[in-house]
Design a protein around this motif. Structure first.
Motif, PDB file in Angstrom:
ATOM      1  N   TYR A  72       0.962  -0.943  -0.152  1.00 48.84           N
ATOM      2  CA  TYR A  72       0.036  -0.017  -0.056  1.00 48.84           C
ATOM      3  C   TYR A  72       0.878   1.166   0.108  1.00 48.84           C
ATOM      4  O   TYR A  72       1.839   1.419   0.899  1.00 48.84           O
ATOM      5  CB  TYR A  72      -0.915   0.141   1.311  1.00 48.84           C
ATOM      6  CG  TYR A  72      -1.666   1.193   1.514  1.00 48.84           C
ATOM      7  CD1 TYR A  72      -2.465   1.865   0.569  1.00 48.84           C
ATOM      8  CD2 TYR A  72      -1.679   1.972   2.913  1.00 48.84           C
ATOM      9  CE1 TYR A  72      -3.068   2.934   0.766  1.00 48.84           C
ATOM     10  CE2 TYR A  72      -2.187   3.048   2.546  1.00 48.84           C
ATOM     11  CZ  TYR A  72      -3.169   3.803   1.765  1.00 48.84           C
ATOM     12  OH  TYR A  72      -3.616   4.789   2.125  1.00 48.84           O
ATOM     13  N   LEU A  73       1.049   2.447  -1.017  1.00 51.74           N
ATOM     14  CA  LEU A  73       1.350   3.167  -1.060  1.00 51.74           C
ATOM     15  C   LEU A  73       1.094   4.480  -0.468  1.00 51.74           C
ATOM     16  O   LEU A  73       1.399   5.142   0.476  1.00 51.74           O
ATOM     17  CB  LEU A  73       2.015   3.513  -2.640  1.00 51.74           C
ATOM     18  CG  LEU A  73       2.690   2.447  -3.262  1.00 51.74           C
ATOM     19  CD1 LEU A  73       2.861   2.793  -4.850  1.00 51.74           C
ATOM     20  CD2 LEU A  73       4.175   2.181  -2.677  1.00 51.74           C
ATOM     21  N   TYR A  74      -0.290   4.861  -0.903  1.00 53.82           N
ATOM     22  CA  TYR A  74      -0.886   6.152  -0.587  1.00 53.82           C
ATOM     23  C   TYR A  74      -2.482   6.033  -1.001  1.00 53.82           C
ATOM     24  O   TYR A  74      -2.785   5.244  -1.987  1.00 53.82           O
ATOM     25  CB  TYR A  74      -0.246   7.318  -1.151  1.00 53.82           C
ATOM     26  CG  TYR A  74      -0.047   7.462  -2.597  1.00 53.82           C
ATOM     27  CD1 TYR A  74      -1.105   8.083  -3.309  1.00 53.82           C
ATOM     28  CD2 TYR A  74       0.962   6.818  -3.345  1.00 53.82           C
ATOM     29  CE1 TYR A  74      -0.981   8.296  -4.735  1.00 53.82           C
ATOM     30  CE2 TYR A  74       0.924   7.034  -4.619  1.00 53.82           C
ATOM     31  CZ  TYR A  74      -0.101   7.675  -5.243  1.00 53.82           C
ATOM     32  OH  TYR A  74       0.115   7.825  -6.626  1.00 53.82           O
ATOM     33  N   TYR A  80      -7.202   3.842  -3.581  1.00 47.26           N
ATOM     34  CA  TYR A  80      -5.960   3.516  -2.822  1.00 47.26           C
ATOM     35  C   TYR A  80      -5.100   2.868  -4.149  1.00 47.26           C
ATOM     36  O   TYR A  80      -5.334   2.122  -4.714  1.00 47.26           O
ATOM     37  CB  TYR A  80      -6.313   2.583  -1.695  1.00 47.26           C
ATOM     38  CG  TYR A  80      -7.158   2.864  -0.656  1.00 47.26           C
ATOM     39  CD1 TYR A  80      -6.741   3.332   0.391  1.00 47.26           C
ATOM     40  CD2 TYR A  80      -8.554   3.162  -0.781  1.00 47.26           C
ATOM     41  CE1 TYR A  80      -7.563   4.047   1.432  1.00 47.26           C
ATOM     42  CE2 TYR A  80      -9.534   3.793  -0.111  1.00 47.26           C
ATOM     43  CZ  TYR A  80      -8.889   4.080   1.082  1.00 47.26           C
ATOM     44  OH  TYR A  80      -9.677   4.553   2.231  1.00 47.26           O
ATOM     45  N   GLU A 107       0.840   3.106   5.275  1.00 49.13           N
ATOM     46  CA  GLU A 107       1.503   3.266   4.186  1.00 49.13           C
ATOM     47  C   GLU A 107       2.710   2.264   4.144  1.00 49.13           C
ATOM     48  O   GLU A 107       3.326   2.164   5.519  1.00 49.13           O
ATOM     49  CB  GLU A 107       2.154   4.805   3.858  1.00 49.13           C
ATOM     50  CG  GLU A 107       0.925   5.534   3.634  1.00 49.13           C
ATOM     51  CD  GLU A 107       1.220   7.186   3.291  1.00 49.13           C
ATOM     52  OE1 GLU A 107       2.412   7.293   3.483  1.00 49.13           O
ATOM     53  OE2 GLU A 107       0.585   7.714   3.073  1.00 49.13           O
ATOM     54  N   ASN A 108       3.240   1.737   3.034  1.00 46.84           N
ATOM     55  CA  ASN A 108       4.205   0.594   2.872  1.00 46.84           C
ATOM     56  C   ASN A 108       3.787  -0.824   3.493  1.00 46.84           C
ATOM     57  O   ASN A 108       4.744  -1.555   3.806  1.00 46.84           O
ATOM     58  CB  ASN A 108       5.431   1.392   3.307  1.00 46.84           C
ATOM     59  CG  ASN A 108       5.976   2.741   2.744  1.00 46.84           C
ATOM     60  OD1 ASN A 108       5.612   2.713   1.588  1.00 46.84           O
ATOM     61  ND2 ASN A 108       6.548   3.572   3.276  1.00 46.84           N
TER      62      ASN A 108
END
Length: 186
Positions: A72-74, A80, A107-108
């Motif tokens: 998951y980045l942002y 998403y 995030e990440n």
């Protein structure tokens, strides 16, 4: 086409043009009559759960579902953004598909995304995640772990119930299926 003997938990069936994930299954051989497979299936898009019975050996259509590990980045304006960890391709998943998983994603963080013909179906999280409490009312003298609970906001903005002795800044383990507090993390 495969037979009902191949039904297992987690497989996705294509029934009447809709995708259904098998939650539970049971092969039943009564004393009288033919054997059958009793299943509890969940609609992948709507989340509706129904019971369905198949005759043993009947043909069922398995859907080709690809589960990929993604990071998951942002959050974008309309969804998403995730990155495939194997080829670094980015995929935008709508907030309807992500659903309640957004309450536990940082995030990440790595998650599993199920894809059918390139279309994201659902986001699968680990059974529990570690989140930091960003706000909760201060505990009072005499509050013990056997006491009640109080609301606490975690770093994703989601609110959970925690024991009275917990303070802001504490890292806690949260069950992603129920949203329950599981314990403190050092």
């Amino acid at each position: 086409m495969a037979s009902t003997n191949d039904i297992r938990n987690g497989v996705v069936l294509n029934l009447d043009g809709q995708l259904w994930s098998v939650v539970e299954f049971q092969h039943v051989k009564p004393g009288k009559g033919g054997a059958f497979v009793r299943t509890k299936i969940k609609n992948v898009t709507s989340g509706k759960v129904v019971d369905k019975t198949f005759n043993a050996g009947a043909k069922v259509d398995f859907a080709n579902v690809d589960r990929r590990e993604m990071q998951y980045l942002y959050t974008d304006g309309d969804g998403y953004v995730f990155m495939d960890t194997s080829d670094y391709d980015q995929v935008t998943v709508s907030s309807e598909v992500v659903g309640d998983a957004a309450n536990y994603m940082l995030e990440n963080q790595n998650v599993t995304i199920a894809l059918h013909d390139g279309t994201p179906l659902y986001v699968e999280l680990p059974a529990s995640v570690v989140l930091e409490v960003t706000y909760t009312e201060p505990g009072l003298q005499g509050d013990r772990s056997t006491g009640g609970t109080k609301p606490a906001t975690v770093e994703t903005g989601y609110q959970i119930q925690v024991p009275l002795f917990l303070e802001t800044g504490t890292k806690v383990k949260v069950d992603t299926r129920t949203g329950d507090y599981l314990g403190r993390v050092n």
